[in-house]
Design a protein around this motif. Structure first.
Motif, PDB file in Angstrom:
ATOM      1  N   ALA A  72      47.588  53.094  45.728  1.00  0.00           N
ATOM      2  CA  ALA A  72      46.338  52.948  46.461  1.00  0.00           C
ATOM      3  C   ALA A  72      46.307  53.920  47.627  1.00  0.00           C
ATOM      4  N   ARG A  73      45.116  54.138  48.142  1.00  0.00           N
ATOM      5  CA  ARG A  73      44.914  54.870  49.385  1.00  0.00           C
ATOM      6  C   ARG A  73      44.055  53.995  50.288  1.00  0.00           C
ATOM      7  N   THR A  74      44.609  53.603  51.422  1.00  0.00           N
ATOM      8  CA  THR A  74      43.846  52.884  52.440  1.00  0.00           C
ATOM      9  C   THR A  74      43.525  53.877  53.548  1.00  0.00           C
ATOM     10  N   TYR A  75      42.257  54.030  53.873  1.00  0.00           N
ATOM     11  CA  TYR A  75      41.832  55.141  54.715  1.00  0.00           C
ATOM     12  C   TYR A  75      40.750  54.710  55.698  1.00  0.00           C
ATOM     13  N   ASN A  76      40.616  55.488  56.749  1.00  0.00           N
ATOM     14  CA  ASN A  76      39.592  55.311  57.773  1.00  0.00           C
ATOM     15  C   ASN A  76      38.440  56.266  57.488  1.00  0.00           C
ATOM     16  N   THR A  77      37.226  55.748  57.556  1.00  0.00           N
ATOM     17  CA  THR A  77      36.051  56.603  57.386  1.00  0.00           C
ATOM     18  C   THR A  77      35.534  57.029  58.758  1.00  0.00           C
ATOM     19  N   ALA A  78      35.186  58.288  58.856  1.00  0.00           N
ATOM     20  CA  ALA A  78      34.670  58.843  60.107  1.00  0.00           C
ATOM     21  C   ALA A  78      33.577  59.844  59.788  1.00  0.00           C
ATOM     22  N   ALA A  79      32.815  60.224  60.816  1.00  0.00           N
ATOM     23  CA  ALA A  79      31.715  61.169  60.600  1.00  0.00           C
ATOM     24  C   ALA A  79      32.224  62.494  60.078  1.00  0.00           C
ATOM     25  N   SER A  80      33.445  62.870  60.468  1.00  0.00           N
ATOM     26  CA  SER A  80      33.990  64.165  60.053  1.00  0.00           C
ATOM     27  C   SER A  80      34.712  64.093  58.704  1.00  0.00           C
ATOM     28  N   GLY A  81      34.835  62.902  58.129  1.00  0.00           N
ATOM     29  CA  GLY A  81      35.523  62.766  56.847  1.00  0.00           C
ATOM     30  C   GLY A  81      36.409  61.517  56.841  1.00  0.00           C
ATOM     31  N   THR A  82      37.414  61.538  55.985  1.00  0.00           N
ATOM     32  CA  THR A  82      38.328  60.394  55.881  1.00  0.00           C
ATOM     33  C   THR A  82      39.756  60.855  56.096  1.00  0.00           C
ATOM     34  N   TYR A  83      40.590  59.933  56.555  1.00  0.00           N
ATOM     35  CA  TYR A  83      42.025  60.177  56.629  1.00  0.00           C
ATOM     36  C   TYR A  83      42.709  58.824  56.492  1.00  0.00           C
ATOM     37  N   GLY A  84      43.847  58.809  55.811  1.00  0.00           N
ATOM     38  CA  GLY A  84      44.448  57.511  55.551  1.00  0.00           C
ATOM     39  C   GLY A  84      45.863  57.575  55.021  1.00  0.00           C
ATOM     40  N   GLN A  85      46.277  56.470  54.395  1.00  0.00           N
ATOM     41  CA  GLN A  85      47.655  56.255  54.030  1.00  0.00           C
ATOM     42  C   GLN A  85      47.787  56.026  52.525  1.00  0.00           C
ATOM     43  N   TYR A  86      48.779  56.673  51.925  1.00  0.00           N
ATOM     44  CA  TYR A  86      49.154  56.383  50.544  1.00  0.00           C
ATOM     45  C   TYR A  86      50.005  55.115  50.526  1.00  0.00           C
ATOM     46  N   ILE A  87      49.702  54.194  49.602  1.00  0.00           N
ATOM     47  CA  ILE A  87      50.460  52.958  49.464  1.00  0.00           C
ATOM     48  C   ILE A  87      50.841  52.793  48.003  1.00  0.00           C
ATOM     49  N   GLY A  88      52.132  52.837  47.716  1.00  0.00           N
ATOM     50  CA  GLY A  88      52.612  52.681  46.354  1.00  0.00           C
ATOM     51  C   GLY A  88      52.696  51.216  45.966  1.00  0.00           C
ATOM     52  N   GLY A  89      52.452  50.919  44.695  1.00  0.00           N
ATOM     53  CA  GLY A  89      52.604  49.558  44.199  1.00  0.00           C
ATOM     54  C   GLY A  89      54.068  49.142  44.204  1.00  0.00           C
ATOM     55  N   LEU A  90      54.353  47.939  44.703  1.00  0.00           N
ATOM     56  CA  LEU A  90      55.716  47.428  44.809  1.00  0.00           C
ATOM     57  C   LEU A  90      55.945  46.354  43.753  1.00  0.00           C
ATOM     58  N   VAL A  91      57.101  46.409  43.072  1.00  0.00           N
ATOM     59  CA  VAL A  91      57.485  45.355  42.148  1.00  0.00           C
ATOM     60  C   VAL A  91      58.515  44.464  42.831  1.00  0.00           C
ATOM     61  N   LEU A  92      58.801  43.316  42.224  1.00  0.00           N
ATOM     62  CA  LEU A  92      59.620  42.306  42.886  1.00  0.00           C
ATOM     63  C   LEU A  92      61.005  42.810  43.251  1.00  0.00           C
ATOM     64  N   SER A  93      61.560  43.701  42.440  1.00  0.00           N
ATOM     65  CA  SER A  93      62.896  44.211  42.754  1.00  0.00           C
ATOM     66  C   SER A  93      62.893  45.122  43.977  1.00  0.00           C
ATOM     67  N   ASP A  94      61.715  45.540  44.465  1.00  0.00           N
ATOM     68  CA  ASP A  94      61.628  46.312  45.711  1.00  0.00           C
ATOM     69  C   ASP A  94      61.686  45.410  46.940  1.00  0.00           C
ATOM     70  N   GLY A  95      61.539  44.100  46.751  1.00  0.00           N
ATOM     71  CA  GLY A  95      61.401  43.195  47.868  1.00  0.00           C
ATOM     72  C   GLY A  95      62.717  42.845  48.534  1.00  0.00           C
ATOM     73  N   VAL A  96      62.603  42.195  49.690  1.00  0.00           N
ATOM     74  CA  VAL A  96      63.762  41.691  50.416  1.00  0.00           C
ATOM     75  C   VAL A  96      64.117  40.325  49.824  1.00  0.00           C
ATOM     76  N   GLN A  97      65.399  40.113  49.554  1.00  0.00           N
ATOM     77  CA  GLN A  97      65.882  38.876  48.955  1.00  0.00           C
ATOM     78  C   GLN A  97      66.915  38.242  49.882  1.00  0.00           C
TER      79      GLN A  97
END
Length: 413
Positions: free
Chosen positions: A277-302
């Motif tokens: 996913a990309r979560t981003y801020n919209t502005a008059a001059s355009g957009t800028y934001g963050q790449y967010i990768g999908g996490l599976v359960l084995s990526d989590g803290v246990q």
């Protein structure tokens, strides 16, 4: 229910190895041979026969599980199955009589048992549990269907199976799989938004899903709003052809008609998915934001493991420098407690906090260093963990430029 009758009994096994299983390994127990390859007779107790798996009963006539040759043809393999009943009692059983429990030394990702119903209405149930006996998954077979009944979950400690409720049937071959590398789903996108933010920012999330296989995938996308339990989240379901990718613009609004912030959980039936996913801020001059990768359960803290969030800063001013938000996402179907320890770059402990997360709850704490220190943090890190039995959660930081609103997504590692 079939009349109970006399028989000889033989238990058996066909196995790929009985030392501690390894990732990527699959094990089949056919109840025809023991781990050394010897043919087993009907009526044998198999309780501790298989080393890395222990068989017992729940509410059964005894604590033992037996091999049985009271097994009609047409399902499983060979002449033997297993039952809570010793010969000469008929081998069919249901939850009213008891369940078979299989406890694993090493946690598998998938477990199946072959089932044959007695009558057209009969069905079987299998449930998976963690070490704290919290239910992770449940599968109930269709009425009158002969075949495998399977459960899949992260870090299965034990499973239980029987004829469902008052329905009867017989059981044979047990197959156990140990995941190789990350699981293919569910995928968690921890920070999704359709909402205003600090400093006049306005956040949106675009989601991209690729089906890497040649077959069609059935994809479910669930919306888990922040700061609430999510036992039954709202869900949308789509089909995605093999080799095809789909982008969902402003997914929170377009898929769910929602506003606010939360987590997206994406699961595929069939196919082989890749999610980001990309979560981003919209502005008059355009957009800028963050790449967010999908996490599976084995990526989590246990439990008994820690992860670290690095490269963090917190300014004492809201107009200069950076601010750090801490995000926590529970992938656990019951309440857990998360521990967080805050450090500066010298390793000096700035403070500790605990956060309680309800069932599948997510939360984000803004300007999180301000909760443990009144001073600025030029360069710091956070260590996260949980002592809750069976807990799995994800943590991330979002470090945002106070002047521009531009941010970077930092997953815990």
């Amino acid at each position: 229910m079939l009349q109970r009758k006399v028989m000889y009994l033989v238990a058996a096994v066909a196995v790929l190895g009985w030392a501690s299983p390894t990732a990527g390994q699959a094990i089949l127990i056919d109840f025809e041979h023991d781990p050394s390859g010897n043919v087993m007779l009907p009526g044998m107790r198999i309780d501790a026969l298989y080393g890395s798996m222990y068989f017992s009963t729940v509410s059964g006539p005894s604590s033992h599980v037996y091999t049985t040759n009271d097994k009609p043809a047409g399902f499983g393999s060979g002449t033997n199955g297993i039952s809570i009943y010793a010969p000469p009692t008929s081998s069919d059983f249901n939850e009213g009589g008891g369940r078979i429990r299989v406890t694993f030394e090493s946690s598998p990702s998938s477990v199946c048992i072959a089932f044959r119903p007695n009558d057209p209405d009969d069905r079987a149930v299998m449930r998976a549990y963690d070490a704290a006996n919290h239910q992770l998954a449940e599968t109930i077979s269709a009425a009158g269907v002969t075949g495998n009944v399977c459960v899949s979950a992260f870090s299965i400690h034990h499973v239980e199976f029987a004829g469902y409720a008052n329905y009867y049937g017989r059981f044979d071959d047990l197959s156990v799989s140990y995941a190789a590398g990350p699981m293919s789903g569910p995928f968690y996108l921890p920070a999704a938004a359709n909402s205003p933010g600090v400093g006049g920012t306005s956040w949106r999330t675009n989601v991209e899903i690729l089906n890497r296989s040649s077959g069609t995938a059935n994809v479910s996308i669930e919306w888990l709003p922040w700061n609430q339990a999510n036992p039954s989240p709202v869900k949308q379901t789509y089909t995605l052809g093999g080799g095809r990718a789909m982008r969902y613009e402003n997914a929170v609004a377009t898929l769910f008609g929602a506003s606010g912030s939360g987590t997206l959980r994406i699961t595929g039936l069939g196919g082989n998915l890749l999610v980001n996913a990309r979560t981003y801020n919209t502005a008059a001059s355009g957009t800028y934001g963050q790449y967010i990768g999908g996490l599976v359960l084995s990526d989590g803290v246990q439990p008994a493991r820690q992860q670290v969030l690095l490269h963090l800063s917190q300014s004492t001013s809201d107009t200069t420098g950076f601010r750090t938000n801490l995000g926590l996402v529970s992938a656990t179907p019951y309440q857990i407690v998360v521990n967080a320890a805050f450090y500066d770059r010298t390793g000096a402990l700035l403070g500790t906090k605990t956060y309680t997360l309800r069932e599948y709850e997510s939360t984000q704490i803004t300007k999180v260093f301000n909760t443990v220190t009144s001073g600025g943090v030029e360069d710091g890190y956070i260590v996260v963990s949980s002592d809750s039995p069976g807990a799995v959660f994800f943590a991330y930081a979002s470090m945002i430029d106070n002047r521009s609103g531009d941010g970077v997504h930092i997953p815990a590692r």
